[in-house]
Design an enzyme around this catalytic site. Structure first.
Site, PDB file in Angstrom:
ATOM      1  N   LYS A  50      42.417  36.432   2.106  1.00 52.34           N
ATOM      2  CA  LYS A  50      42.191  35.976   0.839  1.00 52.34           C
ATOM      3  C   LYS A  50      43.403  35.307   0.339  1.00 52.34           C
ATOM      4  O   LYS A  50      44.508  35.614   0.844  1.00 52.34           O
ATOM      5  CB  LYS A  50      41.981  37.218  -0.171  1.00 52.34           C
ATOM      6  CG  LYS A  50      41.645  37.192  -1.340  1.00 52.34           C
ATOM      7  CD  LYS A  50      41.509  38.240  -2.145  1.00 52.34           C
ATOM      8  CE  LYS A  50      41.198  38.352  -3.709  1.00 52.34           C
ATOM      9  NZ  LYS A  50      40.835  39.633  -4.177  1.00 52.34           N
ATOM     10  N   SER A 125      36.538  39.605  -7.069  1.00 54.64           N
ATOM     11  CA  SER A 125      37.204  38.527  -6.870  1.00 54.64           C
ATOM     12  C   SER A 125      37.348  37.761  -5.441  1.00 54.64           C
ATOM     13  O   SER A 125      37.826  36.729  -5.153  1.00 54.64           O
ATOM     14  CB  SER A 125      38.844  38.232  -7.466  1.00 54.64           C
ATOM     15  OG  SER A 125      39.405  39.345  -6.740  1.00 54.64           O
ATOM     16  N   SER A 149      37.118  44.344  -6.480  1.00 46.52           N
ATOM     17  CA  SER A 149      37.138  42.924  -5.875  1.00 46.52           C
ATOM     18  C   SER A 149      36.852  42.900  -4.307  1.00 46.52           C
ATOM     19  O   SER A 149      36.590  41.798  -3.832  1.00 46.52           O
ATOM     20  CB  SER A 149      38.240  42.297  -6.263  1.00 46.52           C
ATOM     21  OG  SER A 149      38.227  41.755  -7.457  1.00 46.52           O
TER      22      SER A 149
END
Ligand code: GLN
Length: 447
Positions: A50, A125, A149
């Site tokens: 990420k 996210s 997330s």
């Protein structure tokens, strides 16, 4: 796609060939926008990362305009631990700006598509990480979970996503959103891979003062045959969509079939979770984001004087969702409102923690929805409040600091995956993975 367990057995040539093929495949699926950059670092098993986890000498931007041009000066602890175990960062995954969001639509790099339906969100996210694994464009990925997330995008993309107990995994080198809630965790194709990656990234780290300094590993003792007491929450599930309710019934039956004892329990109305979470998270976010002033990191927009430079840099550098949260966070921390909002949210957080502790006096695990629906279509969540409400089932786990794992259970009639989560006591990742393996085996989900 080969699993992480299989990939760890490849020799150097096999691995290099695999990575070349993977690059080609990622290139061919560029539309998905799961990756914002591919840059093979090191020669280990490739893992997608990420864009808020630092990899030394590689751009890291939290999908924000304000961090364009910023190069990480050091490795996050999880990256160091991965390298020691023969894994290497391969690509940067798209995400909501500063991990604020549930759809990956707030990214500076544009939206990511759901691999199961291009007109639907991948969740957020960590939407890029989940889409990459769900589309067969990554063996496994790292994400971060502040209020869901990892688990929610995993559920929307039909994969496994795990949030460790707060403190189990070092946050050193993770771009902070809400420091008392954030945890890095694995997104994988199956439960066993999640356990393998969790074992690799977790453990002691002196560089993070909130680290639990515990080094026990789950994989050597994985046991899906262990009979457990598992709480189900009929009242809590009532407001979920029919797709989610069907999956919940199916999973409850599967747990019974596997020989576990299923016990009906209740949790308080989750509307209080939303309030406590969005006050706590925005208060902490405001504080964490104060450092992005154009002086120390990334992009700067020059003004006539220092103050104007701050204002211009922050006005142009942050997107709308981030600005909304900075405003909300400043409001709840301001002197007239601190007691009424922030302090109350902390009290509510305690009540939520106590409630879980009470349930865990009698059970080993809790079965819960991850999200109220399957992945929404782009534009379906009309305003920020709709989006915040979609976090209803994930955020209490972060407020209580507990470990949880989301795994795919069924697909609805549109072919969209529905995941559910198991939640365990703090530091009881062993039971969490044992139960999840058992459920995965009994459900036998086909992706
Ligand atoms: N959707 C939640 C939020 O926007 C959770 C995000 C996260 O876990 N990083 O705050």
């Amino acid at each position: 796609m080969i699993t992480l367990k299989e990939a760890l057995k490849l020799n150097k040539e096999e691995l290099n060939k695999f990575k070349e093929d993977l690059k080609t495949k990622i290139e061919a699926n560029k539309d998905l926008n799961a990756y914002i950059d591919v840059n093979n670092i090191g020669d280990g098993v490739p893992i997608a990362i990420k864009d808020n986890i630092q990899v030394k000498n590689w751009s890291v931007t939290s999908a924000s305009n304000i961090l364009q041009g910023y190069i990480a000066p050091y490795n996050a602890t999880v990256i160091e631990k991965m390298s020691e175990a023969g894994l290497s960062p391969f690509g940067r995954c798209n995400m909501d700006e500063f991990a604020m969001g549930s759809t990956t639509e707030s990214s500076f790099y544009g939206k990511t598509q759901n691999p199961h339906a291009k007109d639907r969100v991948p969740g957020g996210s960590s939407g890029g990480s989940a889409a990459a694994v769900g589309a067969g464009l990554a063996i496994a990925a790292l994400g971060s979970d502040t209020g869901g997330s990892i688990r929610q995008p995993a559920s929307y993309c039909g994969i496994v996503g795990m949030k460790p107990t707060y403190g189990r995994v070092s946050r050193y080198g993770l771009g902070a959103y809400a420091s008392s809630l954030d945890q890095i965790g694995p997104l994988t194709q199956n439960v066993e891979d999640a356990a393998i990656l969790y074992d690799i990234i977790s453990g002691s780290d002196d560089k993070d003062s909130t680290n639990a300094k515990m080094d026990d590993k789950v994989t050597p003792n994985l046991n899906p045959e262990k009979k457990l007491r598992i709480a189900v929450l009929p009242q809590y599930v009532k407001d979920a969509s029919d797709d989610v309710k069907d999956a919940y019934e199916k999973a409850t039956q599967a747990l019974k079939d596997a020989g576990h004892e299923v016990i009906e329990c209740d949790l308080m109305d989750a509307k209080y979770d939303i309030s406590a979470y969005y006050i706590t998270a925005t208060a902490e976010a405001t504080t964490n984001l104060a450092r992005y002033d154009g002086i120390r990191y990334g992009n700067r927009v020059e003004g006539k004087n220092l103050e104007e430079t701050f204002i211009k840099t922050r006005s142009e550098g942050f997107g709308d969702e981030v600005k909304r949260r900075i405003l909300l966070g400043n409001f709840v921390l301001s002197s007239g409102y601190y007691e009424a909002y922030y302090v109350k949210a902390q009290k509510t957080r305690h009540i939520i923690k106590d409630e879980y502790a009470k349930i865990f006096e009698n059970v080993d695990l809790i079965l819960s929805p991850v999200a109220p629906t399957v992945a929404p279509k782009f534009g379906e969540l009309k305003n920020p409040m709709d989006m915040y409400l979609s976090d209803i089932y994930t955020i209490s786990v972060n407020l209580a600091g507990l470990p949880a794992i989301s795994l795919p259970i069924t697909k609805n009639t549109d072919g969209m995956p529905v995941g559910l989560q198991l939640i365990a006591k703090a530091y009881d990742e062993q039971t969490l993975f044992d139960g999840a393996l058992s459920l995965e085996k009994t459900i036998n989900y086909k992706g």
